[in-house]
Design a protein around this motif. Structure first.
Motif, PDB file in Angstrom:
ATOM      1  N   ASN A 280       0.822  -1.220   0.000  1.00 15.86           N
ATOM      2  CA  ASN A 280       0.000   0.000   0.000  1.00 15.86           C
ATOM      3  C   ASN A 280       0.850   1.263   0.000  1.00 15.86           C
ATOM      4  O   ASN A 280       0.550   2.237  -0.701  1.00 15.86           O
ATOM      5  CB  ASN A 280      -0.927   0.004   1.218  1.00 15.86           C
ATOM      6  CG  ASN A 280      -2.043  -1.019   1.095  1.00 15.86           C
ATOM      7  OD1 ASN A 280      -2.282  -1.560   0.018  1.00 15.86           O
ATOM      8  ND2 ASN A 280      -2.721  -1.304   2.193  1.00 15.86           N
ATOM      9  N   GLU A 281       1.916   1.239   0.805  1.00 16.10           N
ATOM     10  CA  GLU A 281       2.808   2.411   0.855  1.00 16.10           C
ATOM     11  C   GLU A 281       3.521   2.612  -0.479  1.00 16.10           C
ATOM     12  O   GLU A 281       3.719   3.742  -0.926  1.00 16.10           O
ATOM     13  CB  GLU A 281       3.833   2.247   1.985  1.00 16.10           C
ATOM     14  CG  GLU A 281       3.265   2.388   3.378  1.00 16.10           C
ATOM     15  CD  GLU A 281       2.554   1.142   3.878  1.00 16.10           C
ATOM     16  OE1 GLU A 281       1.886   1.214   4.923  1.00 16.10           O
ATOM     17  OE2 GLU A 281       2.677   0.079   3.221  1.00 16.10           O
ATOM     18  N   GLY A 284       1.147   4.315  -2.793  1.00 13.93           N
ATOM     19  CA  GLY A 284       1.048   5.725  -2.436  1.00 13.93           C
ATOM     20  C   GLY A 284       2.262   6.517  -2.881  1.00 13.93           C
ATOM     21  O   GLY A 284       2.135   7.646  -3.397  1.00 13.93           O
TER      22      GLY A 284
END
Length: 463
Positions: A280-281, A284
């Motif tokens: 997820n990071e 992002g």
């Protein structure tokens, strides 16, 4: 005279291959008895408790469940699927600025078109990155750079993917100083972190030499005869070779775009080690990277959206394959036969002589990796069995870890159930059938190396 058309064998599409595997998995839920182990949580992961297997009532997969497993596979794989789409969009934005193409052309010009040197250097760089467990799923982001370099060197897309992905998996297969997969396996085996590094280091250099030689011989072959290339850029819809003039000189703005992208990638790597960042990071970071690159590259807001969407569209195929691959595991888990397979495999090993048992551990991991392609997932399932088995047969625990690592890494470069491989091939626009033909001989070579290294470990009492 009438011409008789001979029907040639055509390698099935990746979707067809994986769906065939899915059907086999469904049949297993009817044939194999259901069973499961008890599990305990260790460092946030569910680890199997050896010796707790018990039979349970069969839960065969129905016709509807077979197809809903595909939907569930897409849901379960959502983080990596959307990460892949975002990476495709972000890379599309950076490519639109011309920075990657101009930068690669400048690199080739400065190295005086040293084709073999550049290819070998790329392989070595990515091998070293995963030698210490850095790149992981982020390797998908580097595939476009490999493709651009291959195109600029007048090679083919397979070389572009191979020098990045195969380079990485030299590091993955040995995991010399990988704190994630090697670290988890050694933790379960109650070994000191990174202990036994010397034999894994030797395996690393052997696999690197073999892989480098294999890819460079392929480069030499297609340079002599273009018909020997398994996949041309024309077949992927790309030009054979872009001229440096099309993108212009490597300007200060181009350098700033690439430095911006590099800064975001460095931030992610820092976050992995300091804050345990994951998929997820990374997604992002790539969204922020694409926005920053658009601002630096002078791309207007509406143009940015169009370019980003177009980049994401280019790898939808690979994103969907990831979900289909996950569906195979969903069927085996829901049908309660995955633990049965593991239990059935390890019981006969206990009856084998020490040398054969160690090799059987390696072969089992080699094949089991076709089902569970996640290194940490595989470690959590198989290491609790391999440790007591190694103790019982007087095989060192370090040998068990080595058998696991080499088995885990080798088949990842060919497994159609690997979401990362399918994403990599989608980004590179390389059909799985072409990749399979290219990489199969290398898989066999890596397997022979694995067998030899495990034999050495047993004979030397590897500690």
């Amino acid at each position: 005279m009438t011409e008789k058309k001979k029907r040639r064998f055509e390698m099935p599409d990746a979707f067809v291959i994986i769906f065939g595997i899915l059907v086999l998995a469904v049949l297993m839920t009817y044939i194999l008895p259901a069973g499961e182990f008890q599990r305990e949580e260790v460092d946030g992961r569910n680890v199997v408790i050896e010796g707790t297997y018990e039979r349970i009532e069969n839960e065969p997969t129905s016709l509807l469940s077979t197809f809903t497993s595909i939907q569930q596979g897409l849901i379960d794989s959502a983080p990596i699927i959307f990460m892949v789409l975002i990476i495709g969009g972000a890379v599309g934005v950076i490519e639109h600025t011309g920075a990657i193409n101009s930068g690669v052309n400048a690199l080739i010009s400065r190295t005086k078109n040293q084709q073999y040197l550049l290819v070998a250097a790329f392989i070595a760089i990515f091998a070293v990155l995963d030698f210490v467990g850095i790149s992981g799923n982020a390797i998908i982001a580097f595939i476009p750079i490999g493709i651009v370099l291959a195109r600029a060197l007048n090679l083919d897309p397979i070389v572009g993917v191979a020098m990045v992905y195969l380079g990485q998996y030299v590091g993955v297969a040995t995991g010399t100083f990988d704190p994630v997969i090697t670290g988890l396996a050694q933790s379960i085996a109650e070994l000191e972190l990174f202990s036994g590094w010397h034999l894994r280091l030797i395996a690393f250099f052997i696999l690197l030499a073999i892989t480098m030689t294999y890819i460079l011989l392929y480069v030499k072959r297609i340079n002599k005869d273009r018909s020997k290339s398994l996949l041309s850029f024309e077949e992927t819809g790309e030009p054979v070779k872009e001229s440096g003039e099309k993108f212009g000189p490597f300007t200060g703005r181009h350098k700033l775009v690439l430095l911006t992208a590099l800064a975001f990638m460095a931030t992610f790597i820092f976050g992995v080690f300091q804050f345990e960042w994951s998929t997820n990071e990374l997604a992002g970071i790539f969204i922020m990277m694409s926005i920053a690159a658009a601002l630096v590259g002078g791309i207007r807001m509406n143009e940015y959206v169009h370019v980003f969407i177009k980049g994401a569209q280019g790898i939808v195929y690979g994103a969907l394959v990831i979900g289909l691959a996950r569906a195979v595991v969903v069927v085996l888990e829901n049908g309660k036969v995955l633990d049965t397979i593991v239990n059935a495999a390890f019981q006969p090993m206990a009856q084998l002589p020490m040398f054969l048992a160690a090799e059987a551990m390696f072969i089992f991991n080699l094949l089991f990796n076709l089902i569970i392609t996640s290194g940490t997932g595989q470690a959590a399932i198989v290491m609790p069995f391999m440790v007591p088995l190694a103790d019982m047969l007087d095989i060192t625990r370090q040998t068990a870890v080595l058998s696991f690592k080499l088995g885990d890494g080798t088949t990842n470069i060919i497994a159609p159930t690997s979401g990362v491989l399918m994403a990599v091939l989608a980004v590179g626009k390389v059909p799985y059938s072409k990749w399979f033909k290219f990489v199969l001989p290398l898989v066999l070579m890596w397997t022979v190396v694995g067998i030899i290294m495990v034999a050495v470990a047993v004979m030397t009492g590897y500690q």
